[in-house]
Design an enzyme around this catalytic site. Structure first.
Site, PDB file in Angstrom:
ATOM      1  CG  HIS A 183     -10.454  -1.341   7.322  1.00  0.00           C
ATOM      2  ND1 HIS A 183     -10.037  -1.515   8.617  1.00  0.00           N
ATOM      3  CD2 HIS A 183      -9.469  -1.809   6.522  1.00  0.00           C
ATOM      4  CE1 HIS A 183      -8.827  -2.052   8.608  1.00  0.00           C
ATOM      5  NE2 HIS A 183      -8.457  -2.252   7.350  1.00  0.00           N
ATOM      6  CD  GLU A 241     -13.124   1.536   3.769  1.00  0.00           C
ATOM      7  OE1 GLU A 241     -12.379   1.255   2.826  1.00  0.00           O
ATOM      8  OE2 GLU A 241     -13.454   0.723   4.645  1.00  0.00           O
ATOM      9  CG  HIS A 294      -6.853   2.157   0.596  1.00  0.00           C
ATOM     10  ND1 HIS A 294      -5.712   1.384   0.501  1.00  0.00           N
ATOM     11  CD2 HIS A 294      -7.556   1.658   1.633  1.00  0.00           C
ATOM     12  CE1 HIS A 294      -5.751   0.451   1.439  1.00  0.00           C
ATOM     13  NE2 HIS A 294      -6.848   0.591   2.146  1.00  0.00           N
ATOM     14  CE  LYS A 321      -3.572   0.851   4.548  1.00  0.00           C
ATOM     15  NZ  LYS A 321      -4.881   0.734   5.152  1.00  0.00           N
ATOM     16  CG  ASN A 377      -1.911  -1.131   1.208  1.00  0.00           C
ATOM     17  OD1 ASN A 377      -2.407  -1.521   0.141  1.00  0.00           O
ATOM     18  ND2 ASN A 377      -2.190  -1.698   2.365  1.00  0.00           N
ATOM     19  CB  SER A 386      -9.380  -1.250   1.994  1.00  0.00           C
ATOM     20  OG  SER A 386     -10.331  -2.108   2.594  1.00  0.00           O
ATOM     21  CG  ASP A 409     -10.711   4.853   6.506  1.00  0.00           C
ATOM     22  OD1 ASP A 409      -9.703   5.207   5.866  1.00  0.00           O
ATOM     23  OD2 ASP A 409     -10.706   3.883   7.297  1.00  0.00           O
TER      24      ASP A 409
END
Ligand SMILES: *Cc1c(COP(=O)(O)O)cnc(C)c1O
Length: 375
Positions: free
Chosen positions: A134, A178, A210, A230, A48, A182, A207
């Site tokens: 997540h 998110e 990523h 990440k 990541n 993810s 979130d």
């Protein structure tokens, strides 16, 4: 055998039978996208470290300088003696990067997510979370006494109907999603979610684990959470929000109050990585560009982020495909339940600014060949 060992041995046997037992594999990341595993050099499509910053000499030098000046450990919680100057500088930079008034750094993204929902909601409140959130977001919701409901993944209409049915009876309401999912690599409809949250006086938390540095945010929710581990190549978590929210959490976020400050090396590295991220836009556009190039060449749906899933169904099939790619020199770890729903095991490809186009193209050839019908 005592009952504890009997219980765990038995449970392990059952996991093994379902191809769900997890094992650690010693992996040496060598810089670039290369790793050494079992004495073999592989190109990793499972890290990541999207911007290739974990091994950047400037980031490593900043981590070393932070250790030299502030020591190897934080020595106490932030509220006692662990609030060293670098960590405050990092919070100011994160807040500015996110366009928020303030930010709070946590020991990890996981620690941030288990602290924020229970600090902001109590019995009588409502938490609505995307179904594919997540594990640590779901764990955070569980730690709150608020009523928690999951809305269907990225389904704005389902969320709207839950808000209409449940919001009136709740005192406060938190919605969590998110920016980039993810395990699926798709993006949340942030603008629609923000407008729903506004209409129902709900607090929207995203979130951005990523997305940071790779995917431009298209709406700015009240609560911008993310990780330093990440795209920033370091370790730690953060929340960017308004001044009162951050000040309140300093008193009430349990995994902030009752844990030792982030180590100086992590804060130093994250600060240097943020500098690079802001100064090198071409680095930031590369992961998505490479993911799109790969998805096109492998005949997969268009990539929305630096994560491309290839959902194959059963865990055993995912493990077998992973082993075949390993034989071609690629590290692509199989993702199995319960990280993903049952029957949705997959290969999860991640793309980094450190990858060469030629390696991405070779990977696409390998994947396309594996997917050809036998015979
Ligand atoms: C990795 C991840 C986290 C946890 O972050 P850490 O800093 O690794 O603890 C939280 N949320 C999402 C969506 C993640 O992918």
């Amino acid at each position: 055998m005592d009952s504890l060992d009997a219980f765990t041995t038995d449970a392990l046997d059952r996991l093994e039978a379902q191809a769900l037992r997890r094992r650690l594999t010693s992996t040496e990341r060598c810089g670039g996208a290369e790793v050494i595993r079992g004495g073999r050099r592989l190109i990793s499509f499972s890290c990541n470290d999207y911007l290739g910053l974990a091994h950047d000499p400037r980031v490593k030098a900043a981590a070393i300088a932070a250790v030299e000046r502030y020591g190897a450990g934080g020595a106490a919680s932030r509220l006692v003696t662990g609030d060293y100057p670098l960590i405050e500088a990092l919070e100011a930079r994160l807040a500015a990067h996110k366009g928020k008034a303030a930010a709070l750094v946590f020991g990890s993204g996981y620690l941030a997510n288990i602290a924020i929902p229970p600090a902001l909601t109590k019995a009588g409140d409502l938490i609505l979370v995307d179904d594919l959130s997540h594990a640590c977001i779901l764990a955070g919701a569980k730690l709150s006494d608020a009523r928690t409901l999951r809305f269907r993944h990225n389904d704005v209409r389902h969320l709207a109907s839950l808000l209409e049915a449940e919001r009136p009876a709740a005192r406060r309401c938190l919605i969590v999603t998110e920016r980039v999912f993810s395990m699926d690599g798709d993006r949340a409809p942030m603008t629609a979610l923000a407008s729903l949250a506004h209409d129902h006086d709900a607090w929207l938390m995203v979130d951005d684990a990523h997305g940071l540095g790779v995917i431009q945010g298209d709406a700015s929710p009240a609560l911008e959470m993310g990780t330093l581990s990440k795209s920033l190549g370091s370790y730690g978590g953060y929340l960017a929000a308004s001044e009162p929210v951050i000040e309140y959490l300093k008193s009430r976020a349990r995994s902030f109050v009752y844990t030792t400050a982030l180590p100086p090396a992590s804060a130093g590295a994250a600060l240097a990585a943020l500098d690079i991220l802001e100064r090198e836009p071409e680095r930031r556009s590369r992961p998505l560009m490479l993911a799109q190039r790969f998805a096109r060449a492998a005949g997969l749906p268009p990539a929305e982020s630096s994560i491309v899933p290839l959902i194959v169904g059963e865990a055993e099939r995912a493990l077998k495909l992973s082993a075949e790619l390993d034989a071609d020199g690629f590290l692509v770890v199989a993702i199995r339940p319960p990280t993903v729903p049952p029957g949705r095991a997959r290969l999860r490809f991640t793309f980094s600014a450190a990858h060469a186009e030629a390696d991405v193209d070779r990977l696409a050839v390998s994947v396309a060949r594996l997917l050809e019908p036998a015979g």
